[in-house]
Design an enzyme around this catalytic site. Structure first.
Site, short mmCIF file in Angstrom:
data_model
loop_
_atom_site.label_atom_id
_atom_site.label_comp_id
_atom_site.label_asym_id
_atom_site.label_seq_id
_atom_site.Cartn_x
_atom_site.Cartn_y
_atom_site.Cartn_z
N GLU A 50 0.81 -1.22 0.00
CA GLU A 50 0.00 0.00 0.00
C GLU A 50 0.85 1.27 0.00
O GLU A 50 0.42 2.31 -0.51
CB GLU A 50 -0.96 0.01 1.19
N PHE A 112 -11.46 -6.66 14.31
CA PHE A 112 -10.45 -7.24 13.43
C PHE A 112 -10.10 -6.24 12.31
O PHE A 112 -10.98 -5.70 11.66
CB PHE A 112 -10.97 -8.55 12.82
N GLN A 113 -8.83 -6.02 12.13
CA GLN A 113 -8.30 -5.09 11.12
C GLN A 113 -8.87 -3.68 11.25
O GLN A 113 -9.15 -3.01 10.27
CB GLN A 113 -8.50 -5.63 9.71
N LYS A 162 -17.28 -0.33 5.97
CA LYS A 162 -17.83 -1.31 5.03
C LYS A 162 -19.35 -1.24 4.94
O LYS A 162 -19.92 -1.43 3.87
CB LYS A 162 -17.39 -2.72 5.45
N MET A 478 24.75 8.23 1.54
CA MET A 478 24.66 9.56 2.15
C MET A 478 24.98 9.50 3.64
O MET A 478 25.64 10.39 4.18
CB MET A 478 23.26 10.15 1.93
C1 LIG Z 1 12.78 5.43 4.82
C2 LIG Z 1 14.10 6.04 5.14
N1 LIG Z 1 14.91 5.46 6.05
C3 LIG Z 1 16.11 6.01 6.34
C4 LIG Z 1 16.52 7.16 5.71
C5 LIG Z 1 17.87 7.78 6.07
N2 LIG Z 1 18.74 7.79 4.88
C6 LIG Z 1 18.91 8.89 4.13
S1 LIG Z 1 19.90 8.63 2.83
C7 LIG Z 1 20.17 7.04 3.26
C8 LIG Z 1 21.05 6.16 2.43
C9 LIG Z 1 20.45 5.78 1.14
O1 LIG Z 1 21.23 4.77 0.57
P1 LIG Z 1 21.13 4.44 -0.96
O2 LIG Z 1 19.73 4.24 -1.38
O3 LIG Z 1 22.06 3.31 -1.28
O4 LIG Z 1 21.60 5.78 -1.66
P2 LIG Z 1 23.06 6.44 -1.76
O5 LIG Z 1 23.13 7.51 -0.74
O6 LIG Z 1 24.06 5.36 -1.54
O7 LIG Z 1 23.08 6.99 -3.15
C10 LIG Z 1 19.49 6.73 4.43
C11 LIG Z 1 19.54 5.42 5.09
C12 LIG Z 1 15.63 7.74 4.78
N3 LIG Z 1 15.90 8.86 4.15
N4 LIG Z 1 14.45 7.14 4.49
#
Ligand SMILES: Cc1ncc(C[n+]2csc(CCOP(=O)(O)OP(=O)(O)O)c2C)c(N)n1
Ligand SMILES: [Mg+2]
Lengths: 563, 176
Positions: A50, A112-113, A162, A478
């Site tokens: 979803e 439920f749900q 529902k 990042m």
């Molecule tokens: C749902 C979610 N969880 C955690 C983060 C924190 N976060 C920001 S950038 C990142 C790394 C992303 O890794 P990747 O997709 O491999 O991209 P890269 O930076 O390596 O290009 C994380 C964990 C986020 N932005 N969103």
């Protein structure tokens, strides 16, 4: 003739002109699901999670400018939408999410749900409704679409029990939504606009700082004309990219934490900031005390709460950015001679900026490794900028913002406010549904793509030929970058093991391709863009590349770390 | 700074939670909140007392206005207004303190609305200063329980909180 709530729902959607919904079924949706049998006017895209339904509706909305629609079941179906709704809310995306709910008699009983989805999403929706009587259903749907699309757009949630979808009522779709307590301001105050224009005439170092509001109000053309008419350089926020063509001589690139040198310096030395449809987010402003220290600030925004929230402004103008720009352009038109001088007044400023652009362009160190920035440059060149680009979150997102020149609005779909990993792929699916013949590319990271990778099944099932360029650096890049710079390279939690993305794609029935060195980039990308099937391109890039420039968190914009 | 804000809101379920959620979600402070149906049964009047500097107050007012169910917002710091609050106090009432309590209730023009062998329940209405004075005077006699309504407020003179006529909404013409 009386109709069931489910039939009223379907007829209301048709009357609203909705041609696509992203959905996932469950016990509570059954009445509506059944009523949608053989309804060919409404394209029904069944996703695999979803959250992805909401991101797809979001991508559909951003790309097309129409309201996105998602429909899910009660309980876990509804709670799975929360991240998608929050993502859309932060970026002001028009969307209506229909969640189905347990029978009205059971609400509050831990049935439920059952989940109190109206309560759970209250802080991340523009508005929400629980339909308690089938007689209100059509009116609520009308209001929901009106609220989602008007003013500062945003997601609206409608929760339908529902028994409401099975109950009978007369159906008449209201022509208009009349909400006495909701009347957004569209036209800017003429007095304020006059004052603003006078300030602009007296400025010598003006900068237009524009955001998602320009995209949402379809004001790109007007913005470009206005900038040209007065020779004002433009910087965009991440959400504002495409607001002025990325290759326009007056364009400075993105500002902020990973903004260009010229954009951040222009802000710092400016004597007048004209903010339009931007909200002075901390990623854009850096340390607020030192943001544009020499500048007066004009702020145009449709949402009064955005004005003077983070930064005190001198001239607030509440209104739709497109309308305000049209009003401003009229003044320029009427006083051509006066405004023509402005080109001379800012000549020195433009020269200075041109110098910054030339001396400190966006760049990266080329060496024998495959650089992610290069891959994005090639995606831009090979598509000639004619693609709808979505991104995930992380370095991949920032490099895309820097190195892909967005030539048109609604071609950069990215989770700006919430920064949601897992957004890009389902959003690309939504954009592809809206524009079946366009090239849609998700620039992804190896971490992010795993967050909604199950949507490969959706892409394959509906023949949606989205291309996913995975900048595979083996890291949550990042976060690793922050660890490199501020935590002495302790890469705790950020080193990732990933599956073989080529095989994953193939297992789902999509195409999987791989790039391991620079010389294969063009060949493989061309092959991917040519084929008519969903395609993963696993690109093994330099694992420890960093995004530069970088303004450390809490520093002012002029304190950039360069390459 | 302390501010009294009056709101007209749709008299529907869920509106109160939107308003209190706005305050809690953004770290704004609610000192007191009073709500009840207005003359028009489709509308409720709400009086909120809050604290914050000018910038915070500006955000509070704008954010309240932005809520779809809020019809009107008035900040009383800009207008001349009257405000009253009610307090119910249950005090120890022993043989020897009763005359003293009665006298005080008399002076403050309050009422004793419940009596038991060991306590009086007193009702006082007034502005904040008056309630404060009463409470501090009665405290030494032993307060068992105290409940305050929080203030309600109204502009002086002819000014009124009125709803604009329902107007046609300029549809989201610029939003596709
Ligand atoms: C749902 C979610 N969880 C955690 C983060 C924190 N976060 C920001 S950038 C990142 C790394 C992303 O890794 P990747 O997709 O491999 O991209 P890269 O930076 O390596 O290009 C994380 C964990 C986020 N932005 N969103
Ligand atoms: Mg990565």
């Amino acid at each position: 003739m009386k109709r069931t709530g489910a039939q009223i729902f379907v007829e209301s959607l048709k009357a609203e002109g909705i041609d696509t919904i992203f959905c996932y079924p469950g016990g509570a949706t059954l009445n509506i699901t059944d009523a949608l049998t053989d309804i060919s006017e409404i394209n029904q895209v069944v996703v695999r999670h979803e959250q992805a339904a909401v991101h797809a509706a979001d991508g559909y909305a951003r790309a097309s400018g129409k309201v996105g629609v998602a429909l899910v079941t009660s309980g876990p179906g509804a709670t799975n939408t929360v991240t998608g709704i929050a993502t859309a809310c932060m970026d002001s995306i028009p969307m209506v999410v229909f969640s189905c709910q347990v029978n009205t008699m059971l609400i509050g009983n831990d049935a439920f749900q059952e989940a109190d989805i109206v309560g759970i999403t209250r802080p991340c929706t523009k508005h929400s409704y629980l339909v308690r009587d089938v007689k209100d259903l059509a009116k609520i749907i009308k209001e929901a679409f009106h609220i989602a699309a008007s003013g500062r757009p945003g997601p609206v949630l409608v929760d339908i029990p529902k028994d409401v979808s099975s109950a009978l009522a007369d159906f008449k779709y209201p022509e208009k939504a009349l909400i006495r307590s909701y009347q957004p301001t569209y036209v800017g105050h003429p007095g304020q606009i006059k004052k603003a224009m006078r300030l602009i005439l007296h400025s010598r170092r003006p900068v237009l700082y524009t955001g998602g509001g320009v995209i949402l109000s379809n004001a790109s053309l007007e913005l470009t004309r206005f900038a040209e008419a007065l020779s004002i350089p433009v910087t965009n926020t991440l959400m504002g990219l495409g607001g002025i063509p990325g290759n326009h001589p007056l364009f400075l690139g993105m500002l902020g934490m990973h903004g260009t040198y010229s954009a951040n310096m222009a802000i710092t030395e400016s004597d007048l900031i004209i903010a339009m449809g931007a909200r002075f987010d901390d990623r854009a402003t850096g340390k607020t005390d030192e943001f544009a220290p020499h500048a007066k600030i004009i702020h145009v925004d449709i949402d009064p709460t955005s004005i003077s929230k983070n930064i005190k402004v001198d001239i607030p103008i509440v209104g739709d950015t497109r309308n305000v720009l049209i009003q401003m352009l009229k003044i320029v038109e009427n006083e051509k001679e006066t405004y023509r001088q402005q080109h001379r007044n800012v000549a020195e400023w433009i020269e200075k900026i041109t110098g910054w652009k030339k001396n400190y362009p966006l760049t990266y160190q080329k060496n024998s490794t495959l650089k992610p920035q290069y891959v994005i440059e090639r995606v831009y060149e090979l598509t000639k900028g004619k693609a709808i680009i979505t991104t995930e979150v992380g370095q991949n997102q920032m490099w895309t913002a820097q190195f892909f020149k967005f030539l048109k609005p609604r071609t950069c779909l990215t989770s700006g406010g919430l920064g949601t990993m897992g957004y890009g792929f389902p959003a690309a699916i939504g954009a592809q549904v809206a524009f079946p013949r366009s090239l849609v590319v998700d620039i992804a990271g190896d971490g992010s793509i795993q967050m909604n990778i199950q949507e490969l099944a959706t892409a394959v099932q509906y023949n949606l030929p989205v291309k996913v360029v995975i900048l595979n650096n083996g890291f949550l890049g990042m976060v690793r970058q922050w660890q490199e710079l501020f935590y002495e390279k302790r890469y705790t939690w950020t080193h990732l093991h990933s599956p073989d993305f080529v095989k994953v794609a193939e297992a789902y029935g999509a195409v999987g391709l791989r790039i391991e060195n620079e010389k294969d980039v063009d060949k493989v990308l061309k092959e991917a863009f040519k084929n008519k099937r969903p395609t993963f391109i696993d690109v093994h890039v330099n694992p420890e590349e960093c995004v530069y420039p970088m303004v450390p968190a809490g520093a002012s914009l002029k304190e950039m770390l360069l390459v | 700074m302390r501010h009294t804000i009056s709101l007209l809101v749709e008299n529907e379920f869920g509106v109160l939670s939107r308003i209190s959620g706005l305050f809690s979600g953004r770290g704004f402070n609610i000192e007191s909140l009073c709500v009840a149906e207005s003359l028009d049964p489709t509308v409720s009047t709400m009086t909120i007392v809050t604290t914050g500097n000018d910038a915070i107050l500006e955000q509070i007012l704008k954010q309240l206005n932005k809520l779809i169910n809020v019809i009107k917002v008035v900040d009383f710091s800009e207008i001349d207004y009257v405000s009253r609050e009610m307090v119910l106090v249950k005090v120890n009432a022993e043989e020897k303190t009763r005359p003293e309590i009665l006298r005080m209730v008399e002076i403050f023009r309050g009422k004793i609305i419940d009596v038991s062998s060991r306590s009086y329940t007193i009702m006082i209405t007034g502005d904040e200063a008056k309630l404060k004075a009463f409470i501090s005077l009665i405290k030494p006699l032993g307060i068992k329980e105290l409940v305050r309504t929080g203030p309600i407020a109204m502009a002086r003179g002819e000014r009124m909180l009125k709803i604009k006529e329902k107007t046609d909404i300029k549809g989201g013409e610029s939003n596709g």
